[in-house]
Motif scaffolding. Sequence first.
Motif, PDB file in Angstrom:
ATOM      1  N   VAL A 131      41.997  45.506  35.674  1.00 24.01           N
ATOM      2  CA  VAL A 131      43.408  45.254  36.002  1.00 24.01           C
ATOM      3  C   VAL A 131      44.298  45.574  34.808  1.00 24.01           C
ATOM      4  N   SER A 132      45.314  46.403  35.036  1.00 25.78           N
ATOM      5  CA  SER A 132      46.343  46.699  34.039  1.00 25.78           C
ATOM      6  C   SER A 132      47.700  46.327  34.628  1.00 25.78           C
ATOM      7  N   LEU A 133      48.473  45.573  33.868  1.00 22.91           N
ATOM      8  CA  LEU A 133      49.732  45.035  34.374  1.00 22.91           C
ATOM      9  C   LEU A 133      50.666  44.774  33.210  1.00 22.91           C
ATOM     10  N   SER A 134      51.936  45.059  33.405  1.00 25.49           N
ATOM     11  CA  SER A 134      52.928  44.823  32.369  1.00 25.49           C
ATOM     12  C   SER A 134      54.128  44.105  32.958  1.00 25.49           C
ATOM     13  N   LEU A 135      54.514  42.968  32.351  1.00 21.48           N
ATOM     14  CA  LEU A 135      55.635  42.187  32.861  1.00 21.48           C
ATOM     15  C   LEU A 135      56.680  42.005  31.766  1.00 21.48           C
ATOM     16  N   PRO A 136      57.952  42.301  32.054  1.00 20.98           N
ATOM     17  CA  PRO A 136      59.011  42.143  31.058  1.00 20.98           C
ATOM     18  C   PRO A 136      59.368  40.670  30.869  1.00 20.98           C
ATOM     19  N   PRO A 137      60.039  40.361  29.760  1.00 15.58           N
ATOM     20  CA  PRO A 137      60.501  38.982  29.553  1.00 15.58           C
ATOM     21  C   PRO A 137      61.636  38.626  30.495  1.00 15.58           C
ATOM     22  N   GLY A 138      61.793  37.345  30.742  1.00 19.60           N
ATOM     23  CA  GLY A 138      62.899  36.880  31.560  1.00 19.60           C
ATOM     24  C   GLY A 138      62.760  37.199  33.025  1.00 19.60           C
ATOM     25  N   THR A 139      61.516  37.274  33.512  1.00 25.94           N
ATOM     26  CA  THR A 139      61.272  37.568  34.920  1.00 25.94           C
ATOM     27  C   THR A 139      60.315  36.544  35.513  1.00 25.94           C
ATOM     28  N   PHE A 140      60.339  36.453  36.828  1.00 22.57           N
ATOM     29  CA  PHE A 140      59.526  35.504  37.590  1.00 22.57           C
ATOM     30  C   PHE A 140      58.630  36.330  38.516  1.00 22.57           C
ATOM     31  N   THR A 141      57.320  36.258  38.281  1.00 22.19           N
ATOM     32  CA  THR A 141      56.359  37.029  39.054  1.00 22.19           C
ATOM     33  C   THR A 141      55.411  36.104  39.790  1.00 22.19           C
ATOM     34  N   ALA A 142      55.233  36.329  41.083  1.00 24.57           N
ATOM     35  CA  ALA A 142      54.224  35.611  41.856  1.00 24.57           C
ATOM     36  C   ALA A 142      53.006  36.512  42.013  1.00 24.57           C
ATOM     37  N   VAL A 143      51.825  35.912  41.993  1.00 24.40           N
ATOM     38  CA  VAL A 143      50.571  36.637  42.194  1.00 24.40           C
ATOM     39  C   VAL A 143      49.902  36.069  43.438  1.00 24.40           C
ATOM     40  N   MET A 144      49.593  36.965  44.379  1.00 28.12           N
ATOM     41  CA  MET A 144      49.038  36.528  45.658  1.00 28.12           C
ATOM     42  C   MET A 144      47.836  37.375  46.030  1.00 28.12           C
ATOM     43  N   GLY A 145      47.041  36.835  46.933  1.00 27.43           N
ATOM     44  CA  GLY A 145      45.882  37.545  47.442  1.00 27.43           C
ATOM     45  C   GLY A 145      44.980  36.580  48.175  1.00 27.43           C
ATOM     46  N   PRO A 146      44.045  37.091  48.958  1.00 28.07           N
ATOM     47  CA  PRO A 146      43.129  36.208  49.686  1.00 28.07           C
ATOM     48  C   PRO A 146      42.214  35.443  48.740  1.00 28.07           C
ATOM     49  N   SER A 147      41.561  34.423  49.257  1.00 34.02           N
ATOM     50  CA  SER A 147      40.599  33.664  48.467  1.00 34.02           C
ATOM     51  C   SER A 147      39.547  34.607  47.907  1.00 34.02           C
ATOM     52  N   GLY A 148      39.275  34.475  46.609  1.00 31.32           N
ATOM     53  CA  GLY A 148      38.294  35.336  45.969  1.00 31.32           C
ATOM     54  C   GLY A 148      38.834  36.670  45.497  1.00 31.32           C
ATOM     55  N   SER A 149      40.148  36.858  45.567  1.00 30.94           N
ATOM     56  CA  SER A 149      40.740  38.147  45.188  1.00 30.94           C
ATOM     57  C   SER A 149      40.846  38.325  43.676  1.00 30.94           C
ATOM     58  N   GLY A 150      40.768  37.226  42.923  1.00 29.24           N
ATOM     59  CA  GLY A 150      40.844  37.299  41.472  1.00 29.24           C
ATOM     60  C   GLY A 150      42.119  36.748  40.871  1.00 29.24           C
ATOM     61  N   LYS A 151      43.000  36.177  41.700  1.00 28.06           N
ATOM     62  CA  LYS A 151      44.304  35.751  41.188  1.00 28.06           C
ATOM     63  C   LYS A 151      44.178  34.582  40.197  1.00 28.06           C
ATOM     64  N   SER A 152      43.306  33.622  40.479  1.00 27.64           N
ATOM     65  CA  SER A 152      43.148  32.509  39.542  1.00 27.64           C
ATOM     66  C   SER A 152      42.480  32.970  38.254  1.00 27.64           C
ATOM     67  N   THR A 153      41.520  33.895  38.366  1.00 25.45           N
ATOM     68  CA  THR A 153      40.877  34.439  37.173  1.00 25.45           C
ATOM     69  C   THR A 153      41.890  35.198  36.322  1.00 25.45           C
ATOM     70  N   LEU A 154      42.793  35.939  36.962  1.00 28.84           N
ATOM     71  CA  LEU A 154      43.830  36.645  36.221  1.00 28.84           C
ATOM     72  C   LEU A 154      44.671  35.665  35.426  1.00 28.84           C
ATOM     73  N   LEU A 155      45.076  34.569  36.054  1.00 28.05           N
ATOM     74  CA  LEU A 155      45.910  33.583  35.377  1.00 28.05           C
ATOM     75  C   LEU A 155      45.142  32.927  34.223  1.00 28.05           C
ATOM     76  N   GLN A 156      43.870  32.610  34.440  1.00 22.77           N
ATOM     77  CA  GLN A 156      43.067  31.962  33.401  1.00 22.77           C
ATOM     78  C   GLN A 156      42.832  32.891  32.221  1.00 22.77           C
ATOM     79  N   CYS A 157      42.633  34.181  32.498  1.00 21.87           N
ATOM     80  CA  CYS A 157      42.474  35.144  31.401  1.00 21.87           C
ATOM     81  C   CYS A 157      43.787  35.295  30.634  1.00 21.87           C
ATOM     82  N   ALA A 158      44.894  35.377  31.372  1.00 25.93           N
ATOM     83  CA  ALA A 158      46.194  35.508  30.721  1.00 25.93           C
ATOM     84  C   ALA A 158      46.515  34.293  29.858  1.00 25.93           C
ATOM     85  N   ALA A 159      45.995  33.128  30.249  1.00 25.39           N
ATOM     86  CA  ALA A 159      46.241  31.893  29.510  1.00 25.39           C
ATOM     87  C   ALA A 159      45.271  31.690  28.355  1.00 25.39           C
ATOM     88  N   GLY A 160      44.254  32.538  28.261  1.00 25.98           N
ATOM     89  CA  GLY A 160      43.247  32.338  27.228  1.00 25.98           C
ATOM     90  C   GLY A 160      42.259  31.247  27.560  1.00 25.98           C
TER      91      GLY A 160
END
Length: 270
Positions: free
Chosen positions: A41-70
């Motif tokens: 996954v490659s993704l770039s988000l600018p400052p001062g923005t609100f992004t929602a991440v969605m997908g079916p169960s098991g799509s990887g959205k929680s893992t993405l958030l946990q990786c982004a959080a360290g």
Amino acid sequence: MSAFRGRKSPESVGGAEALRLVGVRKVYGAADAAVAALDGVSLSLPPGTFTAVMGPSGSGKSTLLQCAAGLTRPDEGQILIDGVPMTGGGEKQLTKFRRNRIGFIFQQYNLMPTLNVAENVTLPLKLAGRRADPERTRTVLAQVGLADRLAHRPDQLSGGQCQRVAIARALVAEPSIVLADEPTGALDMKSARDVLSLLREAVHAHGRTVVMVTHDPLAASYADTVQFLADGQLAGWIAAPTPDSVAERLAHLGDPAHQAATPHHQPIGA
């Protein structure tokens, strides 16, 4: 608290990237049982923005958030916050990086039951060895509508109020990015709308960058953009979402004809 002044489009926000993922891959299991929760996954988000991440169960959205959080280390790839690579050092270095740059809001609040509201809000600062400014604490709690609840403990608050405390806790240290994992999942509709409005306010009135994982199209409609994941990969995005447009896009995530007609990757810096 200042009123919401209209959404910013990602294109209208200048400056460095608030969050960038480059080829991030995370695999659970081994051999025939291996599952790629995130698959390049490659993704770039600018400052001062609100992004929602969605997908079916098991799509990887929680893992993405946990990786982004360290909170979870990827097997491959790089994560940068405000252009600074997340440290590859030991756990102590990673914890310091996270505390200085990232605020996290959990679905179940994660408040300490023996501490009052003010103490819960300032706890991460104290753990990081930083002085808690009482005036800053009062200001943030006033912004989330809890100016008169500083001495209350979590069991004296409603679910919506507890989530407001969690938002204040995430904001008080002025992090570069705020990550929210299903922040309205345990709330009634009114409380959920209040919390989402506060997150949007944090972005558009106070310049924060928020990334929120959610399964709810209504919650996603509060964001500037929605990123969709399927099978560990980006599967498109939409700007200025509405509940209907989000629900329609979710319904067609597995439809090749529909995917061919919609962008899979948000332009870097968009």
